[in-house]
Scaffold this active site. Structure first.
Site, PDB file in Angstrom:
ATOM      1  N   LYS A  70       6.428  -1.726   1.400  1.00 40.07           N
ATOM      2  CA  LYS A  70       5.413  -1.119   2.277  1.00 40.07           C
ATOM      3  C   LYS A  70       4.216  -2.063   2.211  1.00 40.07           C
ATOM      4  CE  LYS A  70       3.650   3.557   3.105  1.00 40.07           C
ATOM      5  NZ  LYS A  70       3.547   3.468   4.546  1.00 40.07           N
ATOM      6  N   GLU A 113      12.530   3.791  13.999  1.00 34.11           N
ATOM      7  CA  GLU A 113      11.478   4.744  13.630  1.00 34.11           C
ATOM      8  C   GLU A 113      10.276   4.500  14.524  1.00 34.11           C
ATOM      9  OE1 GLU A 113      10.212   3.815   9.594  1.00 34.11           O
ATOM     10  OE2 GLU A 113      10.320   1.681   9.990  1.00 34.11           O
ATOM     11  N   TYR A 173       0.838  -1.198   0.000  1.00 36.68           N
ATOM     12  CA  TYR A 173       0.000   0.000   0.000  1.00 36.68           C
ATOM     13  C   TYR A 173       0.867   1.238   0.000  1.00 36.68           C
ATOM     14  CZ  TYR A 173       0.809   1.362   4.862  1.00 36.68           C
ATOM     15  OH  TYR A 173       1.382   1.812   6.018  1.00 36.68           O
ATOM     16  N   ARG A 225       7.582   4.444  -5.090  1.00 31.91           N
ATOM     17  CA  ARG A 225       7.682   3.542  -3.931  1.00 31.91           C
ATOM     18  C   ARG A 225       6.642   2.427  -4.026  1.00 31.91           C
ATOM     19  NH1 ARG A 225       7.784   6.163   2.009  1.00 31.91           N
ATOM     20  NH2 ARG A 225       5.548   6.288   1.661  1.00 31.91           N
TER      21      ARG A 225
HETATM   22  N1  PLP Z   1       7.848   4.724   8.678  1.00 33.74           N
HETATM   23  C1  PLP Z   1       6.782   3.921   8.579  1.00 33.74           C
HETATM   24  C2  PLP Z   1       6.831   2.558   9.197  1.00 33.74           C
HETATM   25  C3  PLP Z   1       5.625   4.363   7.907  1.00 33.74           C
HETATM   26  O1  PLP Z   1       4.554   3.560   7.806  1.00 33.74           O
HETATM   27  C4  PLP Z   1       5.601   5.675   7.359  1.00 33.74           C
HETATM   28  C5  PLP Z   1       4.423   6.178   6.664  1.00 33.74           C
HETATM   29  O2  PLP Z   1       3.471   5.508   6.430  1.00 33.74           O
HETATM   30  C6  PLP Z   1       6.742   6.473   7.485  1.00 33.74           C
HETATM   31  C7  PLP Z   1       7.853   5.962   8.146  1.00 33.74           C
HETATM   32  C8  PLP Z   1       6.774   7.866   6.911  1.00 33.74           C
HETATM   33  O3  PLP Z   1       6.787   7.815   5.517  1.00 33.74           O
HETATM   34  P1  PLP Z   1       6.307   9.051   4.613  1.00 33.74           P
HETATM   35  O4  PLP Z   1       7.110  10.244   5.017  1.00 33.74           O
HETATM   36  O5  PLP Z   1       6.628   8.598   3.234  1.00 33.74           O
HETATM   37  O6  PLP Z   1       4.855   9.242   4.867  1.00 33.74           O
END
Ligand code: PLP
Length: 286
Positions: free
Chosen positions: A149, A182, A31, A50
């Site tokens: 993702k 994260e 997704y 992505r």
């Molecule tokens: N880390 C994880 C595990 C995420 O699911 C997300 C966003 O869904 C992010 C970081 C941040 O990503 P982005 O800046 O592309 O929204």
């Protein structure tokens, strides 16, 4: 509410998928989440790249061509009368008999959902959010690469539950080696000795698109950023910390396990990056 399902827009009540869908049965799918500002998508090519990468890494063919995406996403937003929208594209392996073999599913399922962008309460940006250091470790990148993702979100959901139990905003996760990674849906930055640091991709994080924008803005404005491998103890003397993702942009962190980070309110680096993000936003819209 209009939802795009496979090849057409349908009303929410008709947006139903089979119990045999392997996305539902096995988390077999990928997704992407995006947002619009004034109807224009933030970092659209990067999000589509992505999604394409996630699909390729699990051997799924995208049912929509690169050229078709912009108009389709615009229609998804406009049909729902939105300009400040959150979009979610879900692509699952599709319907098939029970069993893990992807070959059981001849056709992927595609869903595009939109809703108004979440409005975070203003006081969170002013005061920063409390975090929990999760006991749940981030998935091993060699077991489930974060570059996919995927619909397998249970690792992050377990960490999110820990945050809920501790009544904090979110959990900060370590990897199996005890290094910072994260939060459950955002990337993590911290400021120490005046320098800006963020865990490197090889720590097992998603390479967030907002993270990339923040690093570009910081580096372009005389704030070097170091990407590296940092143990949790690195935060003991941190002056500031913040989270980044598509919907929050930059969210200051107030505390970790009740210990204040720095003065426990947004510091000068976080505030400066928020200003830079806002004033440069138009550069990143399609
Ligand atoms: N880390 C994880 C595990 C995420 O699911 C997300 C966003 O869904 C992010 C970081 C941040 O990503 P982005 O800046 O592309 O929204």
């Amino acid at each position: 509410m209009w939802i795009y399902l496979n090849d057409r827009f349908v009303d929410r009540k008709e947006a139903l998928i089979s119990v045999f869908d392997h996305g539902f049965l096995y988390g077999d799918g990928v997704y992407e989440t995006l947002r619009t500002y004034g109807g224009r998508c933030f970092m659209l090519p990067q999000h589509l790249a992505r999604l394409q990468r996630s699909a390729r890494l699990i051997g799924l063919t995208m049912p929509i061509s690169e050229q078709e995406w912009p108009a389709l996403l615009r229609e998804a937003v406009e049909r729902n009368g939105l300009t400040e929208a959150h979009l979610r594209i879900t692509l699952s392996r599709g319907e098939g008999e029970l069993g893990l073999d992807p070959a059981l599913c001849p056709k992927p399922t595609l869903v595009i959902m939109t809703r108004p962008i979440a409005q975070y309460q203003a006081h969170l940006f002013e005061e920063g959010v409390p975090l929990t250091l999760a006991v749940t470790r981030r998935n091993l990148a060699t077991a489930l690469p974060p570059q996919i993702k995927s619909l397998n979100f249970l690792n992050n959901i377990l960490a999110k539950r820990e945050a809920g139990q501790a009544r904090t905003f979110d959990s900060l996760m370590l990897n199996a080696e005890g290094l910072l990674t994260e939060c459950t849906t955002s990337n993590f930055f911290f400021v120490s000795g005046g320098g800006l640091y963020t865990p490197s991709v090889d720590c097992g994080i998603l390479d967030g698109i907002t993270r990339e924008v923040i690093m570009t803005l910081a580096r372009g404005n005389g704030m070097p950023v170091e990407e590296g491998r940092y143990p949790a103890e690195s935060l003991a003397h941190a002056e500031e910390a913040f989270l980044t993702n598509t919907s929050m942009e930059i969210m200051p962190v107030r505390s970790l396990d009740q210990a204040l980070i720095g003065a426990g309110r947004p510091g000068p680096v976080t505030r400066r990056l928020r200003e830079l993000f806002r004033s440069n936003l138009a550069r990143f819209l399609a």
